[in-house]
Write a protein that holds these residues in place. Structure first.
Motif, PDB file in Angstrom:
ATOM      1  N   ASP A  62     -32.104  32.915 118.192  1.00 33.49           N
ATOM      2  CA  ASP A  62     -33.110  33.962 118.324  1.00 33.49           C
ATOM      3  C   ASP A  62     -32.993  34.615 119.686  1.00 33.49           C
ATOM      4  OD1 ASP A  62     -34.118  33.382 115.799  1.00 33.49           O
ATOM      5  OD2 ASP A  62     -35.535  31.900 116.606  1.00 33.49           O
ATOM      6  N   ILE A  63     -33.156  35.901 119.698  1.00 32.93           N
ATOM      7  CA  ILE A  63     -33.023  36.658 120.939  1.00 32.93           C
ATOM      8  C   ILE A  63     -34.285  36.496 121.771  1.00 32.93           C
ATOM      9  CG2 ILE A  63     -32.705  38.950 121.935  1.00 32.93           C
ATOM     10  CD1 ILE A  63     -31.165  39.697 119.390  1.00 32.93           C
ATOM     11  N   GLU A  64     -34.114  35.908 122.963  1.00 35.20           N
ATOM     12  CA  GLU A  64     -35.241  35.797 123.893  1.00 35.20           C
ATOM     13  C   GLU A  64     -35.479  37.158 124.535  1.00 35.20           C
ATOM     14  OE1 GLU A  64     -34.300  32.644 126.620  1.00 35.20           O
ATOM     15  OE2 GLU A  64     -33.819  31.292 124.986  1.00 35.20           O
ATOM     16  N   ASP A  65     -34.402  37.792 124.925  1.00 36.13           N
ATOM     17  CA  ASP A  65     -34.397  39.187 125.354  1.00 36.13           C
ATOM     18  C   ASP A  65     -32.949  39.655 125.240  1.00 36.13           C
ATOM     19  OD1 ASP A  65     -32.923  39.010 127.893  1.00 36.13           O
ATOM     20  OD2 ASP A  65     -34.709  38.089 128.731  1.00 36.13           O
ATOM     21  N   ASP A  66     -32.687  40.918 125.424  1.00 33.57           N
ATOM     22  CA  ASP A  66     -31.351  41.462 125.189  1.00 33.57           C
ATOM     23  C   ASP A  66     -30.268  40.790 126.037  1.00 33.57           C
ATOM     24  OD1 ASP A  66     -32.312  43.168 123.299  1.00 33.57           O
ATOM     25  OD2 ASP A  66     -32.433  44.914 124.630  1.00 33.57           O
ATOM     26  N   ARG A  67     -30.622  40.293 127.195  1.00 33.51           N
ATOM     27  CA  ARG A  67     -29.625  39.716 128.081  1.00 33.51           C
ATOM     28  C   ARG A  67     -29.519  38.206 127.976  1.00 33.51           C
ATOM     29  NH1 ARG A  67     -31.785  41.664 133.503  1.00 33.51           N
ATOM     30  NH2 ARG A  67     -33.660  41.152 132.373  1.00 33.51           N
ATOM     31  N   ARG A  68     -30.346  37.579 127.198  1.00 34.16           N
ATOM     32  CA  ARG A  68     -30.335  36.119 127.149  1.00 34.16           C
ATOM     33  C   ARG A  68     -30.306  35.587 125.718  1.00 34.16           C
ATOM     34  NH1 ARG A  68     -31.249  33.297 131.918  1.00 34.16           N
ATOM     35  NH2 ARG A  68     -31.750  34.677 133.646  1.00 34.16           N
ATOM     36  N   LYS A  69     -29.348  36.066 124.940  1.00 34.58           N
ATOM     37  CA  LYS A  69     -29.193  35.582 123.570  1.00 34.58           C
ATOM     38  C   LYS A  69     -28.531  34.204 123.615  1.00 34.58           C
ATOM     39  CE  LYS A  69     -27.612  38.372 120.449  1.00 34.58           C
ATOM     40  NZ  LYS A  69     -26.712  39.175 119.588  1.00 34.58           N
ATOM     41  N   PRO A  70     -29.206  33.163 123.124  1.00 33.07           N
ATOM     42  CA  PRO A  70     -28.593  31.829 123.147  1.00 33.07           C
ATOM     43  C   PRO A  70     -27.594  31.652 122.003  1.00 33.07           C
ATOM     44  CG  PRO A  70     -30.786  31.707 122.192  1.00 33.07           C
ATOM     45  CD  PRO A  70     -30.574  33.143 122.621  1.00 33.07           C
ATOM     46  N   TYR A  71     -26.557  30.903 122.283  1.00 38.74           N
ATOM     47  CA  TYR A  71     -25.539  30.570 121.285  1.00 38.74           C
ATOM     48  C   TYR A  71     -25.475  29.055 121.180  1.00 38.74           C
ATOM     49  CZ  TYR A  71     -24.115  35.382 122.009  1.00 38.74           C
ATOM     50  OH  TYR A  71     -24.112  36.745 122.105  1.00 38.74           O
ATOM     51  N   CYS A  72     -25.007  28.577 120.023  1.00 39.69           N
ATOM     52  CA  CYS A  72     -24.899  27.138 119.803  1.00 39.69           C
ATOM     53  C   CYS A  72     -23.703  26.858 118.901  1.00 39.69           C
ATOM     54  CB  CYS A  72     -26.181  26.607 119.162  1.00 39.69           C
ATOM     55  SG  CYS A  72     -26.228  24.809 119.067  1.00 39.69           S
ATOM     56  N   VAL A  73     -23.021  25.753 119.139  1.00 37.49           N
ATOM     57  CA  VAL A  73     -21.868  25.381 118.326  1.00 37.49           C
ATOM     58  C   VAL A  73     -22.343  24.944 116.930  1.00 37.49           C
ATOM     59  CG1 VAL A  73     -21.788  22.965 119.061  1.00 37.49           C
ATOM     60  CG2 VAL A  73     -19.687  24.103 118.395  1.00 37.49           C
ATOM     61  N   THR A  74     -21.550  25.251 115.917  1.00 36.33           N
ATOM     62  CA  THR A  74     -21.828  24.850 114.534  1.00 36.33           C
ATOM     63  C   THR A  74     -21.107  23.533 114.239  1.00 36.33           C
ATOM     64  OG1 THR A  74     -19.895  26.004 113.683  1.00 36.33           O
ATOM     65  CG2 THR A  74     -21.970  27.264 113.787  1.00 36.33           C
ATOM     66  N   GLU A  75     -21.347  22.980 113.078  1.00 34.23           N
ATOM     67  CA  GLU A  75     -20.616  21.772 112.659  1.00 34.23           C
ATOM     68  C   GLU A  75     -19.115  22.061 112.597  1.00 34.23           C
ATOM     69  OE1 GLU A  75     -21.594  18.595 112.399  1.00 34.23           O
ATOM     70  OE2 GLU A  75     -23.489  19.364 113.181  1.00 34.23           O
TER      71      GLU A  75
END
Length: 111
Positions: A62-75
């Motif tokens: 989820d976008i916290e703001d335009d400059r801080r989009k979190p990413y996460c590794v998938t399985e």
């Protein structure tokens, strides 16, 4: 066995995303993890992020703001990390073996 081979930058980005992080945090984590040996600039980072999202190695949170989009590794991404760590370990063993064999040949030729 042929598996996908990650570039060093892609490898470190995936490692950094074992915990959700946004772009700047990824760059800082990689630099800290490698004690400054590896640095990833924004152009490389976001090019690889785009490719890894398309390959389903990572997801955008989820976008916290335009400059801080979190990413996460998938399985799938975790499996790619495991495969690449095994490949890199084999490469290191191959290097050790090749150096040892070269030393033995050199020692034998001196006799």
């Amino acid at each position: 066995m042929v598996t996908e081979q990650l570039t060093d930058s892609a490898y470190y980005i995936l490692l950094s995303l074992l915990v959700p992080r946004h772009g700047y945090a990824i760059m800082k984590y990689v630099e800290e993890l490698t004690e400054g040996e590896v640095t990833i600039g924004p152009a490389t980072l976001y090019t690889l992020i785009k490719k890894m999202v398309a390959a389903d190695y990572i997801t955008a949170g989820d976008i916290e703001d335009d400059r801080r989009k979190p990413y996460c590794v998938t399985e799938k991404g975790k499996q790619i990390i495991d495969n690449d760590m095994e490949r890199r370990s084999r490469m290191a063993r191959h290097g050790i073996n090749a150096i040892q064999q070269a030393k033995e040949v050199s020692d034998h030729e001196k006799k």
